[in-house]
Enzyme design. Sequence first.
Site, PDB file in Angstrom:
ATOM      1  N   LYS A  38       0.766  -1.154   0.117  1.00 23.70           N
ATOM      2  CA  LYS A  38       0.065   0.028   0.069  1.00 23.70           C
ATOM      3  C   LYS A  38       0.906   1.363  -0.161  1.00 23.70           C
ATOM      4  O   LYS A  38       0.442   2.491   0.290  1.00 23.70           O
ATOM      5  CB  LYS A  38      -0.903   0.117   1.065  1.00 23.70           C
ATOM      6  CG  LYS A  38      -1.798  -1.289   1.314  1.00 23.70           C
ATOM      7  CD  LYS A  38      -2.347  -1.941  -0.096  1.00 23.70           C
ATOM      8  CE  LYS A  38      -3.212  -1.285  -0.732  1.00 23.70           C
ATOM      9  NZ  LYS A  38      -3.561  -1.793  -2.036  1.00 23.70           N
ATOM     10  N   SER A  65      -4.413   2.454   4.639  1.00 29.62           N
ATOM     11  CA  SER A  65      -4.864   2.102   3.083  1.00 29.62           C
ATOM     12  C   SER A  65      -4.823   0.468   3.247  1.00 29.62           C
ATOM     13  O   SER A  65      -5.507   0.014   2.667  1.00 29.62           O
ATOM     14  CB  SER A  65      -3.392   2.469   2.263  1.00 29.62           C
ATOM     15  OG  SER A  65      -3.888   2.196   1.012  1.00 29.62           O
ATOM     16  N   HIS A 114       7.026  -7.180  -2.437  1.00 31.10           N
ATOM     17  CA  HIS A 114       6.627  -6.690  -1.160  1.00 31.10           C
ATOM     18  C   HIS A 114       7.886  -7.199  -0.141  1.00 31.10           C
ATOM     19  O   HIS A 114       7.747  -6.953   1.170  1.00 31.10           O
ATOM     20  CB  HIS A 114       5.483  -6.939  -0.690  1.00 31.10           C
ATOM     21  CG  HIS A 114       4.232  -6.058  -1.404  1.00 31.10           C
ATOM     22  ND1 HIS A 114       4.407  -4.764  -1.772  1.00 31.10           N
ATOM     23  CD2 HIS A 114       3.189  -6.509  -1.601  1.00 31.10           C
ATOM     24  CE1 HIS A 114       2.959  -4.466  -2.361  1.00 31.10           C
ATOM     25  NE2 HIS A 114       2.418  -5.475  -2.511  1.00 31.10           N
TER      26      HIS A 114
HETATM   27  S1  PPS Z   1      -0.565  -2.908  -3.338  1.00 29.93           S
HETATM   28  O1  PPS Z   1      -1.889  -3.754  -3.375  1.00 29.93           O
HETATM   29  O2  PPS Z   1       0.099  -2.843  -1.964  1.00 29.93           O
HETATM   30  O3  PPS Z   1       0.062  -3.180  -4.538  1.00 29.93           O
HETATM   31  O4  PPS Z   1      -0.993  -1.651  -3.387  1.00 29.93           O
HETATM   32  P1  PPS Z   1      -0.255  -0.127  -3.734  1.00 29.93           P
HETATM   33  O5  PPS Z   1      -0.539   0.228  -5.155  1.00 29.93           O
HETATM   34  O6  PPS Z   1       1.190  -0.245  -3.204  1.00 29.93           O
HETATM   35  O7  PPS Z   1      -1.039   0.889  -3.010  1.00 29.93           O
HETATM   36  C1  PPS Z   1      -2.393   1.449  -3.041  1.00 29.93           C
HETATM   37  C2  PPS Z   1      -2.364   2.811  -2.602  1.00 29.93           C
HETATM   38  O8  PPS Z   1      -1.830   3.817  -3.575  1.00 29.93           O
HETATM   39  C3  PPS Z   1      -2.623   4.841  -3.945  1.00 29.93           C
HETATM   40  N1  PPS Z   1      -2.165   4.990  -5.416  1.00 29.93           N
HETATM   41  C4  PPS Z   1      -1.929   6.437  -5.678  1.00 29.93           C
HETATM   42  N2  PPS Z   1      -1.967   7.561  -4.972  1.00 29.93           N
HETATM   43  C5  PPS Z   1      -1.689   8.710  -5.766  1.00 29.93           C
HETATM   44  N3  PPS Z   1      -1.522   8.563  -7.104  1.00 29.93           N
HETATM   45  C6  PPS Z   1      -1.522   7.501  -7.865  1.00 29.93           C
HETATM   46  N4  PPS Z   1      -1.240   7.691  -9.178  1.00 29.93           N
HETATM   47  C7  PPS Z   1      -1.773   6.410  -7.245  1.00 29.93           C
HETATM   48  N5  PPS Z   1      -2.063   4.927  -7.527  1.00 29.93           N
HETATM   49  C8  PPS Z   1      -2.379   4.320  -6.624  1.00 29.93           C
HETATM   50  C9  PPS Z   1      -4.030   4.046  -3.962  1.00 29.93           C
HETATM   51  O9  PPS Z   1      -4.925   4.964  -4.053  1.00 29.93           O
HETATM   52  C10 PPS Z   1      -3.745   3.350  -2.619  1.00 29.93           C
HETATM   53  O10 PPS Z   1      -3.750   4.289  -1.509  1.00 29.93           O
HETATM   54  P2  PPS Z   1      -5.106   4.773  -0.405  1.00 29.93           P
HETATM   55  O11 PPS Z   1      -4.590   5.503   0.350  1.00 29.93           O
HETATM   56  O12 PPS Z   1      -5.712   3.554  -0.132  1.00 29.93           O
HETATM   57  O13 PPS Z   1      -5.834   5.458  -1.730  1.00 29.93           O
END
Ligand code: PPS
Length: 313
Positions: free
Chosen positions: A65, A156, A126
């Site tokens: 996340k 998240s 991860h």
């Molecule tokens: S995972 O399942 O671990 O691979 O998830 P991961 O991609 O690491 O994390 C998902 C969170 O990243 C946010 N996210 C973004 N934030 C800002 N800009 C962009 N472009 C973007 N893309 C993904 C996503 O909304 C999740 O965070 P939260 O706080 O839950 O919204």
Amino acid sequence: MEQDHQLAEKDFAAVINNLPEGTFYRFPLCSVHGVPLMKPIADRWKDMENVQARPDDILIVTYPKAGTTWMQEIVDSIMNDGEVEKTKRAPTYIRSPFLEKFAPPPLPSGLDVLNNTPSPRKIKTHLPFELVPKSFWEQKCKAVYFARNVKDTAVSYYFFDQMNKTQPDPGTWDQYVEKFLKGEVAWGSWFNHVIGWWNAKEKHDILYVFYEDMKEDPKREIRKVMEFLGKNLSEEVLDKVCHHTSFKAMKENPMTNYSTIPAIILDQARSPFMRKGEVGDWINHFTESQNKMFDEEYEKRMKGRDLKFRTTI
Ligand code: PPS
């Protein structure tokens, strides 16, 4: 053109929906060298240790996340020289395979996808530093580490654990906070993860990038990633990459928003994968005492280190 469509996303969804009931469930955690991982990952750990890296592999590493999908899209856009239309060829998990992903046959596991992915591979993981297969360092691979502050990560992860039907049940937010701080969640302690990779960059080719910096000035941070990957894109192309990888664009893009994964695995009605994408959303969820608990633990674990996180921008 990459052979990305090993199992086209339509077929992928159909295969998942036709698997026997009970194939997917909330997998328990098992310790792998002291790190809690979901049982199917732990069961195949020998395969993981024997992974053969290629010298031009690029690891995209995060604690869950932290913005993995965002960095995967940035790296794929850069590696396609900013021709972002090419990133629409397949969903994130095909273009940038997840090293430790498990899947019941006939679905391809992360390792199956990896073996069929042409170089240069952009590999998501991860894993904490000490669990990464040694071959990646023997081959002197590059790694981009993307880190996000602990409070937003916990929020998240809590929402994700509700909607991802293969992750352990998060329980209530109060219960989750306790488990998270003790590192009793999949992939273990946030502190161990961010510190382990921070220290590892002394010895390996690792670029450490912060989610908060990326939110503050995406172009500046994307340029850093570009230079690290040895690419040289014009200002205009960089602007295109920034736009293509913005939260809004990625939320609407079926190749990045995980809408291709059926609801029996990712239940987006419960919480969307692209949820908020903000710095500081933790303020809407933490009680005063939870905040104090996190601050105390942060102080204890990070004291004296040159690794600093921002929880607001
Ligand atoms: S995972 O399942 O671990 O691979 O998830 P991961 O991609 O690491 O994390 C998902 C969170 O990243 C946010 N996210 C973004 N934030 C800002 N800009 C962009 N472009 C973007 N893309 C993904 C996503 O909304 C999740 O965070 P939260 O706080 O839950 O919204």
